[in-house]
Every structure is written in C-alpha cells, then in structure tokens.
Design an enzyme around this catalytic site. Structure first.
Site, PDB file in Angstrom:
ATOM      1  N   LYS A 126       9.231  35.173 -51.105  1.00  0.00           N
ATOM      2  CA  LYS A 126       7.793  34.942 -51.241  1.00  0.00           C
ATOM      3  C   LYS A 126       7.043  35.630 -50.099  1.00  0.00           C
ATOM      4  CE  LYS A 126       8.519  32.061 -54.687  1.00  0.00           C
ATOM      5  NZ  LYS A 126       9.945  32.287 -54.883  1.00  0.00           N
ATOM      6  N   ASP A 127       5.751  35.849 -50.329  1.00  0.00           N
ATOM      7  CA  ASP A 127       4.907  36.545 -49.368  1.00  0.00           C
ATOM      8  C   ASP A 127       4.485  35.620 -48.232  1.00  0.00           C
ATOM      9  OD1 ASP A 127       3.338  39.126 -48.917  1.00  0.00           O
ATOM     10  OD2 ASP A 127       1.760  37.623 -48.808  1.00  0.00           O
ATOM     11  N   ARG A 128       4.312  36.199 -47.041  1.00  0.00           N
ATOM     12  CA  ARG A 128       3.913  35.421 -45.868  1.00  0.00           C
ATOM     13  C   ARG A 128       2.491  34.873 -45.995  1.00  0.00           C
ATOM     14  NH1 ARG A 128       5.307  35.583 -40.523  1.00  0.00           N
ATOM     15  NH2 ARG A 128       6.644  37.399 -40.860  1.00  0.00           N
ATOM     16  N   HIS A 129       1.583  35.633 -46.529  1.00  0.00           N
ATOM     17  CA  HIS A 129       0.162  35.274 -46.504  1.00  0.00           C
ATOM     18  C   HIS A 129      -0.184  34.404 -47.710  1.00  0.00           C
ATOM     19  CE1 HIS A 129      -0.145  38.030 -43.192  1.00  0.00           C
ATOM     20  NE2 HIS A 129       0.343  38.999 -43.933  1.00  0.00           N
TER      21      HIS A 129
END
Length: 434
Positions: free
Chosen positions: A92-95
């Site tokens: 999954k993406d950090r942001h």
C-alpha cells in the site's frame, strides 16, 4: 485518442481511454483523503490455536502514512526478529490511511507491540504466511480537493462507459506506483536482469537521478554514476536511502553487481522482474488501444479467462483453470460472456510458460517483446527472479460511485489493480500528483 503524460508513457501507459479534459484538483491533501481497506480472503484460526500447527500470527493494521515495507521492518525490529518473518498480501501507498493484514511467524498475541501511527488488532493464527495476492481486492474512499471543474466528471464517466461496453471501464494498466512514483526505475532494473546485465541493473537503481527527488539524492546518484567510487558514494548517499547504502557496502566489500542486487529482501527482488513484466503488459495494452481493438469483448485469437465463480462480482478475477482461445466461430458467444462479467479478455504477464494468443493479439505481444529484445526464455532466471508468467484482464470495471461537495470517488478493485489508473482518467493530472 488522447496521449498520456510523458512520465506515464515511459512506463508503457501511452493513452487515456477518455478524451475529455479532467476535473483537476489535488489528491492526498491529508492521509484521510485517501483510504484503502483490504477486502480480506485469508482463512485464520482462533488466536489461541496451537502454535505448532499454526505458527503465524495474523494481525490487522490500520496505518497512517506508513509504507508497507517500512512498517513490516519496524514491526520486525520492535519484536526483535528478521523482516523476512513478516508477510503481507499487497503493498500500500505511504500517503494514505490503509487497513491490511500482516502475518508474523512465531509471535504470540501478547507480544504484539504498539507502533506509532498504527492501530494493530489480532485476527488469529494461520498455518502459513500471507502471500502476494492473498486478498479479494481493495475498497477505496478518495476525496479530491479544489477541483478546477468537478462537473467534467460526468463527461469522463460517459466516455469510460462507452470504452467499457456499457459500464465504466478503464485499461487495466499497472499504475505508476508499480515502477516508482517519483523515480520509475524498477522495471529498468528488471529489464537489465532479464538481459543478464547485472551491472546495468545495479546502476539503474543506484544512479539514474531524476529532477523529482531531493537535491542530495540527485547529487549522490550523479556521483556514483560518474565515479563508481563505492566507498566515496557512502559518504554522499543520505541515510534514508537504505537499500542503496546496503548495495554500496556490498560493492565496497568486493561483491559483484549481482551480489549487490541480491542484497534486497526477497519480495523486492521479485518486484524487479514483476515490474518488467508489468511494463511489457502496459506496452501490449497500449498497442491494442492504438490498433483500435476492443477491450470489453474479444477478437479472434484472444485468450479469454472465465471469472472466478467464488468471487464477488465487483472484484472478480480471471480463473486460470478456466480459459479459452477465441476462434472466429466463438467470438459472439465469448463477447456475451464478457459483457455479462462472466469472462475477461486477457494479455500475458510474460514468463517462461507463456502461450501467445493468435491473430492480432499474439502479433502485438511478439512485437513488443521483439522491440525490447526479449524472449520467454529470458525469464528463466536464478532464485527469486524466476517467473513462469501468467495472464491479466485488460479491462478494469470499477464499481464506481462519484459524489460532489467535496468531489469524491468510492469504488472497489480486484487485487493487483490500481486506483490511480481510474483516477488519472477523471483528473488528468501530472502523474506526480497521483
């Protein structure tokens, strides 16, 4: 046909499916504006199940601004174990605010730590660790801030419905994140590995600066590309570039370029070749668009996979065990199956066992591989880099709801598909804004 941004074209995403201008606007003003929740498909036993039979503890973590790999490392370090003993089903993406499962080997429920910006709950125990793709899909809730023209969403949706054969559909591209959002090089590393050029693979990761990364990173990459001074480069590379520094230590100690690439965790080693496969897939999809071939129905020669009958319709995946090569006499029949969501037109994720389609679809695949100087045999690689290949649906049909004030998108996607591939059609932003 509307051409894509040059950054997207560099990873094989050559076109948009919609010609209308986008809404504009900003994503991820705050992590809460981009929420991702795994649709779980992993069986567990109660948390007090015997650890001999069920050595993996499964936890559900809601993460605020955590990259999946970084969180797994932090979890492993906090409990004093190797990162290789932490597994998950999807990166999954950090942001964002993300909710997903992790499996940790030989950990008791009482040992689950507290970690900043993470809410962790015990789900149960399992006899094996999670593997990539061990989920039905992902549900997204995404808010767009300050759109220039939110009313344009309706026109885009109409065009995507025409592309999808009656319901909103987009090309099932691998999104920019697959290759690196600000520095898309993972496929370049993978392509070099496929060509047995380990020096090019290592230098694609260490060097190749881009204007979109911090100035100190750019200077460090320029230095190592120009000097090949591994020890000197360690003084230049910021501490935050952990993987690069580990590679440099290996090279400074006399290791080979291949040794340096193999310092990556096993899942990231696999990611390089997977990114190369993804790039080839994107090129195939783009060429199909350029030729004007349909996505929601097959043409003669296509390989169609039937839908997994056990999956929810919104996140249905092609079933590898149920496939058919489309002949002239079966085009209409298979088109009806695809229209009803019972089957999918596919393109290959090329590997050693890939069987090419016939007709135009097969010609497209061969042409892309020829252009890249690759063959199926190149995917017969050592260790973590080997890949037999598979196939992937070329059309993505999100179960999409669009709301206004604020402009927001809610949808579910099958495992392995990218929300940004849907959003790029509606916003038409720079890829860096996704």
């Amino acid at each position: 046909m509307r051409e894509a941004h040059p950054i997207e074209r560099a990873v094989g995403m050559a076109y948009y499916a919609s010609d209308s201008d986008g809404t504009g606007g900003r994503l991820r003003d705050s992590p809460a504006d981009f929420r991702v929740r795994e649709l779980e498909a992993f069986d567990t036993q109660p948390a007090d199940a015997p650890t001999g039979d069920y050595p993996w503890l499964v936890v559900r973590a809601t993460l605020h601004e955590w990259d999946t790999n970084d969180f797994a490392r932090e979890l492993a370090n906090t409990v004093g174990m190797s990162r290789e003993r932490v597994r998950w089903a999807g990166t999954k993406d950090r942001h964002a605010v993300t909710t997903q499962l992790f499996a940790v080997r030989d950990l008791d429920a009482a040992q689950v730590p507290e970690i900043r910006n993470a809410d962790i709950e015990v789900v149960g125990r399992a006899g094996r660790g999670l593997e990539f793709g061990d989920l039905a899909g992902n549900a997204f809730e995404i808010v767009v801030r300050d759109p220039d023209a939110p009313e344009r969403a309706a026109a885009v949706a109409d065009e995507l419905a025409a592309f999808g054969g009656g319901t909103v559909g987009t090309p099932n591209y691998f999104g920019q994140q697959r290759f690196g959002s600000k520095r898309p090089v993972t496929h370049e590393v993978g392509l070099a590995i496929l060509r047995d050029d380990w020096e090019a693979a290592a230098m694609a990761y260490l060097g190749a600066p881009t204007e979109h990364e911090p100035a100190d990173s750019q200077r460090a990459r320029e230095y190592v590309a120009e000097t090949r001074d591994w020890t000197g480069a360690l003084a230049e590379f910021p501490q935050r570039l952990r993987y690069e520094r580990t590679m440099l230590h290996e090279l400074a100690d006399g290791g080979s370029f291949r040794d340096a690439v193999e310092t990556f965790p096993s899942n990231l080693q696999q990611l390089f070749v997977h990114a190369a496969q993804s790039y080839v897939f994107n090129r195939i999809v783009s060429e199909r668009m350029a030729r004007g071939l349909p996505f929601g129905e097959p043409v003669a020669g296509d390989v169609v996979w039937f839908a997994d009958s056990d999956a929810d319709a919104a996140v249905a995946q092609p079933d590898a065990a149920r496939q058919q090569r489309v002949t002239d006499s079966r085009v209409d029949v298979m088109a009806r199956h695809c229209e009803r969501g019972r089957a999918f037109v596919t393109a290959p994720l090329v590997g050693t066992d890939t069987e090419f389609a016939d007709g135009d679809p097969g010609e497209i695949t061969r042409g892309v591989l020829d252009d890249l100087g690759l063959s199926r045999a190149d995917f017969d690689l050592p260790g973590e880099f080997d890949s037999a290949g598979s196939r992937r649906a070329i059309l993505l049909r999100p179960d999409l709801t669009v709301s206004h004030d604020p402009l927001a998108f809610e949808f579910a996607l099958p495992s392995g598909s990218y929300a940004t591939v849907v959003l790029r059609e509606f916003l038409k932003p720079s890829p860096l804004a996704l």
